[in-house]
Scaffold this motif. Structure first.
Motif, mmCIF file in Angstrom:
data_model
loop_
_atom_site.group_PDB
_atom_site.id
_atom_site.type_symbol
_atom_site.label_atom_id
_atom_site.label_comp_id
_atom_site.label_asym_id
_atom_site.label_seq_id
_atom_site.Cartn_x
_atom_site.Cartn_y
_atom_site.Cartn_z
ATOM 1 N N ALA A 150 0.824 -1.202 0.000
ATOM 2 C CA ALA A 150 0.000 0.000 0.000
ATOM 3 C C ALA A 150 0.866 1.263 0.000
ATOM 4 N N ARG A 151 2.092 1.156 0.479
ATOM 5 C CA ARG A 151 2.896 2.368 0.634
ATOM 6 C C ARG A 151 3.935 2.590 -0.451
ATOM 7 N N ASN A 152 4.036 1.646 -1.359
ATOM 8 C CA ASN A 152 5.040 1.835 -2.405
ATOM 9 C C ASN A 152 4.372 2.017 -3.750
ATOM 10 N N VAL A 153 4.413 3.234 -4.238
ATOM 11 C CA VAL A 153 3.686 3.594 -5.456
ATOM 12 C C VAL A 153 4.135 2.732 -6.630
ATOM 13 N N PHE A 154 5.414 2.409 -6.657
ATOM 14 C CA PHE A 154 5.910 1.664 -7.799
ATOM 15 C C PHE A 154 5.328 0.260 -7.851
ATOM 16 N N PHE A 155 5.051 -0.290 -6.672
ATOM 17 C CA PHE A 155 4.416 -1.600 -6.643
ATOM 18 C C PHE A 155 3.059 -1.509 -7.355
ATOM 19 N N PHE A 156 2.369 -0.398 -7.155
ATOM 20 C CA PHE A 156 1.063 -0.208 -7.773
ATOM 21 C C PHE A 156 1.185 -0.118 -9.281
ATOM 22 N N PHE A 157 2.189 0.581 -9.688
ATOM 23 C CA PHE A 157 2.460 0.750 -11.097
ATOM 24 C C PHE A 157 2.637 -0.619 -11.754
ATOM 25 N N GLU A 158 3.494 -1.423 -11.097
ATOM 26 C CA GLU A 158 3.743 -2.770 -11.575
ATOM 27 C C GLU A 158 2.450 -3.564 -11.662
ATOM 28 N N LEU A 159 1.632 -3.308 -10.673
ATOM 29 C CA LEU A 159 0.370 -4.030 -10.540
ATOM 30 C C LEU A 159 -0.555 -3.772 -11.722
#
Ligand SMILES: Nc1ncnc2c1ncn2[C@@H]1O[C@H](COP(=O)(O)OP(=O)(O)OP(=O)(O)O)[C@@H](O)[C@H]1O
Ligand SMILES: [Mg+2]
Lengths: 311, 264
Positions: free
Chosen positions: B22-31
């Motif tokens: 939830a706190r790492n924007v790049f993880f979301f991007f990857e998602l």
């Protein structure tokens, strides 16, 4: 009763490919630590301190030797032992985005704490380690000293009977170091935790430890109480002088001076007690007409102690 | 070993991964990025090639499955990767935690995340290409999703094992090797079009069977007798093997000192 009884521990690291490199990190170390005591491991870089600590804490399997920790074999009963011991390192590292409270709580859950018990434990540790104002700060935003305190809090989360501290005051300012040392002393005094720590600071070992072992090249060179060791190695303080003329032959013969060496234009005299000897030495130099350009007083480097020890 | 402690340890890992995610924007991007790109490009390609509706569904199912598996396996790999990246691996294994807690805890987060991706892709497929994921019915869909999750679990644990075996520099290699195997499953084609020896590999991959079963509802005859049972059996077998490999890798890392090396 012994918390740790280690005999003839050996560990060799093999790394590198295709050319293998072997590092004999421990070459037959034996060690006995009394329950409820603070034991200090001293030694230069690469001596094997962290390796030994890691083996005792079940993070590393020894090549040889029998090791009993809290009455259990450290290899066979590793899983059981992990519940009863813990470790903090002077170069701590945790997940960067987790907040201080979350880190402590995460490890608390791994040790079976939940609900109110977990909350109480986390609150208590945060208070003891003076982390209150930082509870909601992400780990990556903390300073070195605060990170160390988080590591300490984490290492106490399972109420360990045996605590390993690898250079607990590394990189801390003197004020914080003093508080961390006081805290370590309190843990032993109030909770009876057995503590094994490594350090590069003689004063720290002197102040905290009931017993000290000097380790170098994977072997224990000397061990004993701080007092015994000091007598054994004639540990002292160093008065470094920049003089004109640069050499003063009679200095080495002055009362309280154990030895004198010249390093980079400095005369370094090892004395039994600097505070007591410095005025006399300065007075004598003055009387002799020697110009004193600079004076420094410091503890002997660990290396100097080892030079003595290795003889 | 009590059930309470088991669940608690799994929950601890779940919570940790969820907070990190939830706190790492790049993880979301990857998602989101690759899955959306995947569905859009495959969907548009199917239009350009004037595929029939059934054929378009066939390849869209493939790309959606690949996205789900990828998102979910990445999260499972985070079980060790988060610790490797933050150099806290030794704290992790100093605690009384088993690899099952790590892999299950992160798998739970992986399933939630890839479910979210799935819903998004399903909506996108429906809106842009008229592709309907629920056409085969709820049971078929849920079985298909379960198949994807199980495959992702196996792949993620295998990646964990490889990283623990070779160290963090092997990260890219670990992914490449495992994902290569995945692409061999009939993602965009029935495995009958593959040369024999590659088809043999594809037949060893659980995802192949789950894809086959799901697609049978879009008018493609099943190539296997009991695809779901076979897929489940294979998944469980591989999950056991991957966990065993991961455990062996951890034990080896304790012996060689890699566990410490990856923490400094
Ligand atoms: N994981 C590892 N893999 C390979 N070699 C290692 C590993 N850990 C330590 N060594 C080697 O073993 C020797 C002992 O290292 P160790 O870290 O125990 O020393 P130390 O006394 O803790 O030193 P320092 O004061 O610098 O912390 C060194 O030569 C080191 O290079
Ligand atoms: Mg060290």
């Amino acid at each position: 009763m012994l918390a740790i009884d280690a005999r003839d521990v050996e560990k060799t690291f093999r790394s590198g490919w295709p050319r293998r490199r072997e590092t004999r990190a421990l070459r037959g170390v034996s060690l006995a630590v009394e329950r409820g005591s603070i034991f200090g491991l001293l030694g230069p870089n690469g001596a094997g301190k962290t390796t030994l600590l890691s083996i005792l804490a079940t993070l590393l399997t020894p090549d040889r030797g029998t090791i009993t920790v809290l009455g259990h074999d450290v290899v066979r009963d590793a899983a059981l032992l992990r519940r009863r011991l813990n470790m903090a390192s002077g170069r701590p590292s945790f997940l960067w985005s987790l907040r201080v409270g979350e880190i402590v709580a995460f490890y608390g859950r791994l040790y079976g704490l939940s609900g109110r018990a977990l909350r109480a434990r986390v609150d208590g540790l945060i208070e003891i380690c003076e982390l209150g104002p930082y509870r909601r700060v992400p780990y990556s935003d903390l300073s070195t000293g605060l990170k160390q305190r988080v590591a300490l809090a984490k290492s106490l989360v399972n109420d360990p009977e045996l605590l390993f501290l690898d250079e607990p005051t590394l990189g801390l300012d003197p004020d914080v170091s003093v508080r961390v040392r006081a805290h370590i002393a309190r843990l032993r005094r109030e909770q009876g935790i057995t503590i094994v720590l490594t350090t590069h600071y003689m004063r720290e070992a002197d102040e905290l430890c009931d017993e000290i072992a000097f380790i170098k090249d994977g072997k224990i060179l000397a061990r004993g109480t701080p007092g015994e060791l000091k007598r054994q190695i004639r540990l002292g303080e160093v008065i470094a002088l920049r003089l004109d003329p640069a050499r003063v032959p009679w200095l080495a013969e002055s009362p309280g001076v154990l030895r004198c060496v010249e390093v980079d234009g400095w005369v370094e005299c090892t004395v039994d007690e600097a505070e007591k000897r410095l005025p006399d030495i300065l007075r004598a130099l003055h009387a002799d007409g020697v110009v004193i350009r600079n004076v420094q007083v410091r503890e002997p480097e660990l290396e100097e102690v080892f030079v003595e020890l290795a003889k | 070993m009590s059930w309470r402690n088991e669940l608690l340890a799994v929950w601890a890992v779940t919570l940790r991964n969820a907070l990190m995610g939830a706190r790492n924007v790049f993880f979301f991007f990857e998602l989101l990025f690759w899955p959306i790109v995947g569905v859009l490009s495959i969907g548009l390609m199917s239009r350009f090639l004037e595929l029939t509706e059934a054929q378009a569904s066939f390849v869209l199912v493939g790309t959606i499955a690949l996205s789900i598996v990828n998102v979910c396996q990445l999260e499972v790999a985070y079980a060790v990767l988060l610790d490797v990246w933050s150099k806290s691996l030794k704290h992790q294994f100093l605690a009384p935690i088993g690899i099952r807690h790590l892999t299950l805890g992160s798998w739970v987060v992986g399933m939630v995340r890839s479910l979210a991706v799935f819903v998004l892709l399903a909506a996108l497929g429906r809106w842009a290409f008229g592709f309907h994921v629920l056409q085969p019915g709820w049971v078929a869909l849920l079985t298909f999703l379960l198949g994807c999750f199980l495959t992702a679990w196996v792949v993620g644990v295998a990646v964990c094992a490889l990283i623990t075996l070779f160290g963090n520099r092997a990260e890219a290699f670990a992914w490449a090797s495992v994902n290569l195997v995945l692409v061999l499953a009939g993602i965009y084609y029935p495995i009958s079009v593959l040369p024999d020896f590659i088809a043999a590999i594809a037949k060893a991959i659980p995802l192949t069977y789950f894809l086959d079963a799901y697609r049978s509802h879009y008018g493609f005859e099943s190539e296997f007798g009991a695809p779901i049972a076979t897929g489940l059996a294979l998944s469980l077998l591989y999950a056991a093997l991957a966990h065993w490999a991961f455990l062996a890798a951890i034990q080896r890392a304790r012996r060689t000192g890699l566990l410490l090396k990856m923490s400094e």
